[in-house]
Motif scaffolding. Structure first.
Motif, mmCIF file in Angstrom:
data_model
loop_
_atom_site.group_PDB
_atom_site.id
_atom_site.type_symbol
_atom_site.label_atom_id
_atom_site.label_comp_id
_atom_site.label_asym_id
_atom_site.label_seq_id
_atom_site.Cartn_x
_atom_site.Cartn_y
_atom_site.Cartn_z
ATOM 1 N N ALA A 193 45.249 124.715 -14.781
ATOM 2 C CA ALA A 193 46.600 124.762 -15.337
ATOM 3 C C ALA A 193 47.304 123.418 -15.271
ATOM 4 O O ALA A 193 46.939 122.536 -14.483
ATOM 5 C CB ALA A 193 47.419 125.810 -14.589
ATOM 6 N N PHE A 194 48.313 123.259 -16.095
ATOM 7 C CA PHE A 194 49.188 122.092 -16.086
ATOM 8 C C PHE A 194 50.564 122.537 -16.556
ATOM 9 O O PHE A 194 50.732 123.639 -17.095
ATOM 10 C CB PHE A 194 48.636 120.977 -16.981
ATOM 11 C CG PHE A 194 48.554 121.341 -18.443
ATOM 12 C CD1 PHE A 194 49.581 121.000 -19.319
ATOM 13 C CD2 PHE A 194 47.451 122.022 -18.944
ATOM 14 C CE1 PHE A 194 49.507 121.332 -20.662
ATOM 15 C CE2 PHE A 194 47.366 122.355 -20.284
ATOM 16 C CZ PHE A 194 48.405 122.011 -21.153
ATOM 17 N N THR A 195 51.535 121.678 -16.334
ATOM 18 C CA THR A 195 52.898 121.981 -16.749
ATOM 19 C C THR A 195 53.084 121.544 -18.195
ATOM 20 O O THR A 195 53.010 120.355 -18.513
ATOM 21 C CB THR A 195 53.912 121.271 -15.835
ATOM 22 O OG1 THR A 195 53.690 121.694 -14.489
ATOM 23 C CG2 THR A 195 55.338 121.603 -16.231
ATOM 24 N N GLY A 196 53.302 122.493 -19.052
ATOM 25 C CA GLY A 196 53.387 122.220 -20.486
ATOM 26 C C GLY A 196 54.748 121.719 -20.922
ATOM 27 O O GLY A 196 55.615 121.369 -20.107
ATOM 28 N N ARG A 197 54.948 121.695 -22.228
ATOM 29 C CA ARG A 197 56.194 121.149 -22.780
ATOM 30 C C ARG A 197 57.415 121.968 -22.395
ATOM 31 O O ARG A 197 58.524 121.445 -22.358
ATOM 32 C CB ARG A 197 56.081 121.053 -24.308
ATOM 33 C CG ARG A 197 55.025 120.060 -24.765
ATOM 34 C CD ARG A 197 55.067 119.837 -26.261
ATOM 35 N NE ARG A 197 54.015 118.899 -26.676
ATOM 36 C CZ ARG A 197 53.894 118.409 -27.902
ATOM 37 N NH1 ARG A 197 54.763 118.775 -28.847
ATOM 38 N NH2 ARG A 197 52.917 117.578 -28.200
ATOM 39 N N GLU A 198 57.217 123.254 -22.132
ATOM 40 C CA GLU A 198 58.338 124.117 -21.746
ATOM 41 C C GLU A 198 58.528 124.153 -20.232
ATOM 42 O O GLU A 198 59.282 124.981 -19.725
ATOM 43 C CB GLU A 198 58.102 125.538 -22.280
ATOM 44 C CG GLU A 198 57.926 125.625 -23.787
ATOM 45 C CD GLU A 198 59.125 125.073 -24.525
ATOM 46 O OE1 GLU A 198 60.260 125.369 -24.092
ATOM 47 O OE2 GLU A 198 58.938 124.340 -25.524
ATOM 48 N N MET A 199 57.819 123.277 -19.512
ATOM 49 C CA MET A 199 57.916 123.147 -18.056
ATOM 50 C C MET A 199 57.467 124.401 -17.315
ATOM 51 O O MET A 199 57.956 124.728 -16.235
ATOM 52 C CB MET A 199 59.329 122.746 -17.631
ATOM 53 C CG MET A 199 59.786 121.404 -18.178
ATOM 54 S SD MET A 199 58.610 120.042 -17.896
ATOM 55 C CE MET A 199 58.610 119.940 -16.122
ATOM 56 N N THR A 200 56.514 125.120 -17.903
ATOM 57 C CA THR A 200 55.853 126.214 -17.208
ATOM 58 C C THR A 200 54.379 125.849 -17.068
ATOM 59 O O THR A 200 53.813 125.138 -17.904
ATOM 60 C CB THR A 200 55.989 127.542 -17.972
ATOM 61 O OG1 THR A 200 55.471 127.380 -19.298
ATOM 62 C CG2 THR A 200 57.447 127.969 -18.047
ATOM 63 N N ARG A 201 53.736 126.351 -16.001
ATOM 64 C CA ARG A 201 52.323 126.040 -15.760
ATOM 65 C C ARG A 201 51.455 126.981 -16.584
ATOM 66 O O ARG A 201 51.557 128.209 -16.471
ATOM 67 C CB ARG A 201 51.992 126.140 -14.280
ATOM 68 C CG ARG A 201 52.563 124.964 -13.501
ATOM 69 C CD ARG A 201 52.181 124.979 -12.039
ATOM 70 N NE ARG A 201 50.761 124.919 -11.795
ATOM 71 C CZ ARG A 201 50.040 123.798 -11.869
ATOM 72 N NH1 ARG A 201 50.617 122.655 -12.198
ATOM 73 N NH2 ARG A 201 48.747 123.816 -11.618
ATOM 74 N N LEU B 159 55.619 115.629 -10.620
ATOM 75 C CA LEU B 159 55.972 116.223 -9.332
ATOM 76 C C LEU B 159 55.301 117.580 -9.175
ATOM 77 O O LEU B 159 54.710 117.892 -8.128
ATOM 78 C CB LEU B 159 57.487 116.358 -9.217
ATOM 79 C CG LEU B 159 58.036 116.702 -7.836
ATOM 80 C CD1 LEU B 159 57.921 115.514 -6.897
ATOM 81 C CD2 LEU B 159 59.499 117.145 -7.943
ATOM 82 N N ARG B 160 55.349 118.388 -10.215
ATOM 83 C CA ARG B 160 54.782 119.732 -10.137
ATOM 84 C C ARG B 160 53.256 119.724 -10.169
ATOM 85 O O ARG B 160 52.607 120.473 -9.443
ATOM 86 C CB ARG B 160 55.325 120.596 -11.279
ATOM 87 C CG ARG B 160 56.774 121.049 -11.069
ATOM 88 C CD ARG B 160 57.263 121.914 -12.213
ATOM 89 N NE ARG B 160 58.577 122.490 -11.933
ATOM 90 C CZ ARG B 160 58.782 123.663 -11.324
ATOM 91 N NH1 ARG B 160 57.736 124.386 -10.943
ATOM 92 N NH2 ARG B 160 59.990 124.115 -11.106
ATOM 93 N N ASP B 161 52.670 118.897 -11.004
ATOM 94 C CA ASP B 161 51.226 118.948 -11.205
ATOM 95 C C ASP B 161 50.438 118.154 -10.173
ATOM 96 O O ASP B 161 49.224 118.329 -10.050
ATOM 97 C CB ASP B 161 50.872 118.436 -12.606
ATOM 98 C CG ASP B 161 51.240 119.427 -13.696
ATOM 99 O OD1 ASP B 161 51.667 120.540 -13.354
ATOM 100 O OD2 ASP B 161 51.101 119.086 -14.883
ATOM 101 N N VAL B 162 51.112 117.265 -9.447
ATOM 102 C CA VAL B 162 50.420 116.445 -8.453
ATOM 103 C C VAL B 162 51.000 116.672 -7.059
ATOM 104 O O VAL B 162 50.311 117.146 -6.151
ATOM 105 C CB VAL B 162 50.476 114.944 -8.819
ATOM 106 C CG1 VAL B 162 49.808 114.099 -7.738
ATOM 107 C CG2 VAL B 162 49.818 114.695 -10.172
#
Length: 756
Positions: A703-711, A223-226
């Motif tokens: 950027a992308f949303t990592g394991r900690e849900m931050t970009r 949802l966040r990255d696309v």
């Protein structure tokens, strides 16, 4: 500016303090007069109505809904009607606050006789944000002149399954391309003083099985990255003033009742301070369709709590049901005050708190000016995609050539327009009423190119099983030097078309018996040039193999037929590129080029995902070569990238190329796409010339949303290439170095290009 903002805030506070409950509720609804009879919104006519608008305006009004776009009304007469309504609000209500007037403007102003642009999917195929910005500014000027303050566009949904009928309303399957083009539309519209409304926030296009209103199953990272990326760009870089919630439910939670999206993310993370408006009847749907609200009063409470400020297009939930909920303690008055304050601030920003409408209404506004037509023509010409060509095209002028023009879209102006064009949105239900502007058909446009004698045979309809016209079509083709077949879709609403809102498909074959007709004509041995006027990509591997040439046009608008004829003749050098993957089969859907390794081909499955044509594909009559691709071997994670290259036109005719830069993050803490569009530039290159292109990619694009849900942007290796998503014409590797960089709302999300 600070003093003006402070003054506006003080006026809003003063007005809010004076308001009765009825006056407050009036400010957070829109009312729709004259909607009866024409179904242009889902479930229209099945909900309660508030009665005559003049009666309902006694306490004021937030929005006037679709003043021009519901019925075929003369613009001068409707403007006079609108000015009367606004004068009533100014002079006959206690507080004298005018209403915001909103209208659809997805393919130009949705009004009778107004210019009709190509669909957004064609904007994506043009890859030309500057031209989209220019076209949107023209649309905005017309709207402003007619007293319209807010446009319900652009659509920033990212295409996830082309079976969805509203694919034609979307720009692309790539979030960055959607964001770049959509942000340009916002900037253009708002440069004219009309506020843009981003829709549909968020996830709407990822519905299950491509069905309209279908539930969405999607993780927060995707949802966040696309899905959220285009909205973030249009809000933070484009400054959009309004957002419309989606009908969608994501993992069982309707967006209209989701404060995590509409308040925490939208306002908390991104700092949005505009208004959130309901998609039509979306608040009532919390009760009627989603079943998460016990009644309309409960639906109103949940929507207000989530952050929906204005109910459109009527007051089914925010008037009497909400009033009852407030009076019996089920709803919080503070939430009403919050929404009213936002609406009043919006009106202050538009200058409506100082507008008295004492002057005369506008007359003689040119709805289809030469400037509009020029923009429509340029967009259409740039958006036509040449998918394949064995050398048959372009067709040189030849009076002795015989051309068989075949197909249901060859002599039908409606085939040029999307479902949110006035022609297909309203006039489809009003037979006998003229469009009111010029829109030559493919037959008419082709006849003006001097390519030879044209014989037209329809052969079949768009979407039925009648094959009675096959024999005439085959006979015409057999006796011709070349057959041009104009096939594809008819845009409509709620099952009245093969493409459009509520016109979903469960397969991606050409509708009706069109493929059988093409096959029959191909069997004659006459070279076939297939011209597709569609609202989605169809399965065309068979056509790419057998046809002499294939042109794809995504509902190219009022000048679209001329653009197609120009490509056929060579007057227009094709430069469109696919904004969506051309699918190999219906069963391969949903599919996007933007997938991790296991979303593509491999030894773990017997099924191939290789598309018929990749995202970014498109041919030209010129021949381009890339050289000198270069970037620094290392780049800091917080700095982004700069890439340089040359583009040489090795042919003897001028042309435009779309330079596309892709990247692949080789190792990530979560799976990363095998290809990701990072930047692009439309470049005009004269015959034999070379252009030097520099592309600058900000950290947000990496950027992308990592394991900690931050970009984040991680250190590590990236492969970069120019070409298409699948075809690497030149490539280079770069290593990002430094610490993990966290991307925040500060800074740009848009790449840039310079051409020398």
């Amino acid at each position: 500016m600070t003093e003006l903002m402070a003054d506006a805030a003080a006026r809003v506070s003063s007005l809010l303090a004076q308001m009765t409950l009825d006056e407050k509720l009036a400010q957070i609804v829109g009312l729709w007069e004259g909607e009866e009879g024409d179904a242009v919104a889902p479930l229209q006519g099945e909900l309660a109505h508030t009665g005559p608008v003049a009666d309902a305006m006694a306490h004021g009004l937030g929005h006037i809904t679709r003043a021009y776009g519901t019925n075929p009304v003369d613009a001068d007469e409707r403007a006079a009607w609108l000015w009367d309504r606004q004068r009533f609000l100014v002079n006959e209500t206690r507080l004298g606050i005018p209403a915001i007037v909103h209208e659809e403007c997805l393919t130009g102003l949705n009004a009778w006789k107004a210019a009709t642009l190509p669909t957004p999917l064609a904007w994506g195929a043009a890859w030309d944000p500057a031209l989209v910005r220019h076209a949107a500014a023209l649309v905005g000027e017309t709207m402003r002149d007619l007293g319209i303050h807010q446009g319900l566009a652009p659509v920033l949904d990212v295409v996830r399954d082309p079976r969805w009928g509203r694919t034609e309303e979307c720009i692309a399957e790539d979030p960055y391309l959607v964001g770049e083009v959509g942000t340009a539309y916002v900037e253009g519209l708002q440069s004219a003083g009309v506020h843009a409304t981003l829709k549909h926030f968020v996830g709407y296009s990822a519905s299950q099985s491509g069905r309209n209103f279908g539930p969405v199953a999607m993780g927060e990272r995707t949802l966040r990255d696309v899905m959220l990326v285009p909205f973030e760009m249009a809000l933070l870089d484009g400054g959009a003033h309004s957002v419309m919630h989606a009908y969608t439910e994501i993992d069982g939670m309707p967006v209209a009742a989701n404060p995590a999206l509409l308040t925490d993310l939208l306002r908390g993370e991104w700092g949005f301070d505009g208004t959130v408006v309901a998609d039509y009847f979306g608040v009532a749907f919390l009760h009627l369709l989603h079943g998460v609200a016990a009644d309309l009063g409960d639906a109103a409470r949940q929507a207000l709590e989530a952050g929906v400020d204005i109910e459109l297009p009527t007051g089914d939930a925010y008037l009497a049901p909400l009033k009852a909920a407030l009076e019996d303690g089920r709803a919080d008055m503070a939430l009403v005050d919050r929404a009213v304050a936002r609406v009043l601030a919006h009106k202050a920003e538009l200058g409506l708190l100082d507008e008295d409408f004492s002057g005369p209404p506008p007359t003689g506004v040119d709805l289809d000016s030469s400037a509009h037509r020029d923009a429509a023509r340029r967009l259409a010409e740039e958006s036509v995609v040449l998918l394949t060509n064995d050398g048959t095209l372009p067709l040189a002028a030849d009076a002795g050539r015989s051309i068989a023009l075949i197909g249901p879209n060859a002599d039908r102006a409606q085939a040029l327009f999307g479902c949110y064009s006035f022609t297909n949105h309203v006039l489809a239900q009003r037979p006998g009423i003229e469009m009111g502007f010029a829109a030559p058909t493919v037959l008419e446009a082709l006849g003006g190119e001097g390519l030879g004698a044209v014989t037209f045979v329809a052969g079949c309809a768009v979407d039925d099983g009648d094959r009675s016209g096959f024999a005439d079509a085959v006979a015409a083709a057999a006796s011709a030097d070349v057959a041009v077949m104009a096939m594809g879709d008819h845009a409509g609403l709620f099952g009245r078309g093969t493409s459009g809102e509520g016109c979903d498909r469960d397969d991606l074959e050409l509708p009706g018996v069109q493929r059988a007709l093409v096959d029959a004509v191909l069997d004659t041995g006459t070279p076939v040039v297939l011209v597709l006027l569609t609202g989605r990509p169809y399965v065309l591997d068979w056509a790419l193999e057998r046809c002499a040439a294939v042109l794809q046009a995504f509902f190219p608008g009022e000048e679209g037929a001329g653009a197609i004829a120009g490509v056929l003749s060579g007057r227009v050098n094709p430069s469109g590129r696919l904004p969506v993957t051309l699918p190999r089969s219906t069963g391969a859907q949903p599919y996007t080029y933007l997938h991790p390794a296991l979303g593509g081909d491999g030894e773990v499955s017997n099924l191939s995902t290789t598309p018929a044509a990749p995202f970014g594909h498109g041919l030209s009559y010129s021949r381009f070569a890339y050289g000198d691709l270069a970037t620094a071997t290392t780049a800091a994670t917080e700095a982004g990238l700069t890439v340089a290259l040359t583009v040489t036109n090795e042919s003897d005719r001028d042309g435009s190329d779309v330079v596309q830069l892709y990247g692949h993050d080789l190792v990530g803490q979560v799976t990363r796409p095998v290809a990701q569009l990072l930047a692009f530039a439309r470049v005009e290159v004269p015959a034999g010339a070379t252009r030097h292109v520099t592309l600058t990619v900000p950290p947000a694009r990496l950027a992308f949303t990592g394991r900690e849900m931050t970009r984040i942007v991680e250190p590590g290796d990236w492969d970069l290439w120019v070409g298409t998503s699948a075809d690497r014409e030149a490539s280079v590797r770069v290593t990002l170095v430094g610490d993990v960089h966290t991307v925040t709302a500060a800074g740009t999300r848009r790449s840039s290009a310079t051409v020398a």
